[in-house]
Structures are given as structure tokens and as C-alpha cells.
Design an enzyme around this catalytic site. Sequence first.
Site: not given
Length: 285
Positions: A33, A100, A149, A182, A207
Site C-alpha cells: 500500500y 486459498r 510497505k 522507527e 520503511l
Amino acid sequence: MSRIAYVNGRYLPLSGAKVAIEDRGFQFADGVYEVCEVRGGRLVDERRHVARLDRSLNEIRIARPMSAAALSIVLRETVRRNRVRDGIVYLQITRGVARRDFSFPQANTPPSVVVTARSNDLARLERMAEEGIAVITLPDIRWQRVDIKSVALLPNVLAKQTARDRGAREAWLVDAQGRVTEGASSNAWIVSRDGTLITHPLGRDILPGVTRSVVIDVIKAQGLVFEERGFSVEEAYAAREAFVTSASQIVLPVVSIDGRPVGNGAPGLIATALRRDYHAHAELT
Ligand code: PDD
């Protein structure tokens, strides 16, 4: 006004917008994302966000489902349809819908693309910046590729809730060596007693924040002293200033860490100046 979401080629009322229950994002968190700030109806640092999106997609081997130009149109159209002037636009791409099975689905399975946008209360964010925020420190229990991310954010969710339960707004995550990597949803910074700005170097353990990279440009332009290295919790306690950076909050001063005041317990001058000057260095398109 009802909110609108872009879902796989269609703009739909958010309340009725759906993805299939066998979407791999839902079942495996198999997706990535981006969150991009919207300011005055324009996107902030879109180019850097799309570059990072491409990198994340590449790392998890999903082909970008549309061109950068088409993606840019969808982001802007979602912002427009939601009448967002100041806020964020959220983009999520997953490996699509399939029976799945842990291994990848057939190569012709189309990725799922969802885009939403929402307004921010700028006055509230400004007040928060003027007051500064509290952070707590917690062990960094995330996987070893947090440079991607990914939508797999359970450790971040739990850390954030623990912070909230303890009256703080952010959790700073601490690695096995005792260094702050972070925040749960932001990059972490301190200003040492001698005025050096310090943040963790890029690598697989943080990130690569877009806001972080623009802030580094601002720091260089202002001729401030800057060091990319891990800092310990003790160094953070002793810092003159501390702050966090993220697309949704830009630069937010940190005024307490684990209940101990940072500096004199008020937002620092450097953090405040970086926040003020940020958008002059960012790309608004
Ligand atoms: N969070 N580190 C983590 C773990 C993050 O989730 C984020 C962003 C950042 C800052 O990156 P950027 O400056 O590119 O926003 C660092 C976003 C805003 C979110 O998940 O809502």
C-alpha cells in the site's frame, strides 16, 4: 456527502464497495500500500510514493496493474470525487482473488486495486504539532523486510494500541541491540545535545519514508548537521529534541518518551522549522 472508493476499475459508494473474501490481501496480507498526503487538492510527493510502490511490488513479485499515468488519474479522481482538499489518499494492491493456497495463484490472476481518500482536520493536526506528542518504546517484533510497505501490519497495530492504552500517540520500536528503528507508523528522529539530527539508516529494518527523504533535503538545504545511524533509547531520553515523520502528519514534535520529557518538554525549534518548511521542498502536483 457519501465517500467514494475506487475498486478494480469502478468508483463506488464506500459503504457498498467490496472485495472478495478470497482476496489474498484479506487471507494472507499478500499486498502492499501507499499513503500520500493531499494538500490544497494536490498530491504531495506522488513521484516518490509511486517509486516506492514500484519497489514494494517488485520485492513481492506483483506486476504493477496499470501505468503510472493511469494510476495518477485514479488517485486524483478518487481525491476529486471525495472532495478532499487536505487529507490523504490511500492505495492498496494485492495479489488478487484465488482459491486459498499459499503459493502464488496463476500468473493471469489480476491484482486487486483499491483507492480511498479522506479529509484531515488540519486545525486538529496543527494543535497536535503545537503541543507535541508522547511516545513510548516497545520491542520491534516485526518481520525482517519492513522496508516493503506491506499491508501485514499486525505488530504495528498492536504497538499503536499499546501506545494509546498508555496515553501516547506513537510507539518507537527498539531492535535487539537497543536501538530505535522507527515508529509503528512513522520514522523516528532525535536532535542530540550538540544539535545533530539523527535517524536510523535505510535498510531492511525500516520503511524508507517519503517524508523522511524530503526532510533530509530540507536539512541539507538549511545546512544542519545530519547523521544516519541507529540511536539508543538512552540517547533519545537525553536528546534536545525528538520528532516523527510520516505522510499523514509531516513532522510532529515528540515532547515525551516513556513519560520522560524531551528537552524542556515543549516542541523543539528544529522540528517546528522542519514542519514549517516542509511543503516548500516537497513536490505538489
Ligand atoms: N505510515 N514507517 C512506518 C512503519 C510507516 O507505516 C510509515 C508511514 C512511515 C513513514 O513513511 P512516509 O513518510 O512515506 O509516510 C515510516 C503511513 C502514513 C500509514 O501507514 O498510514
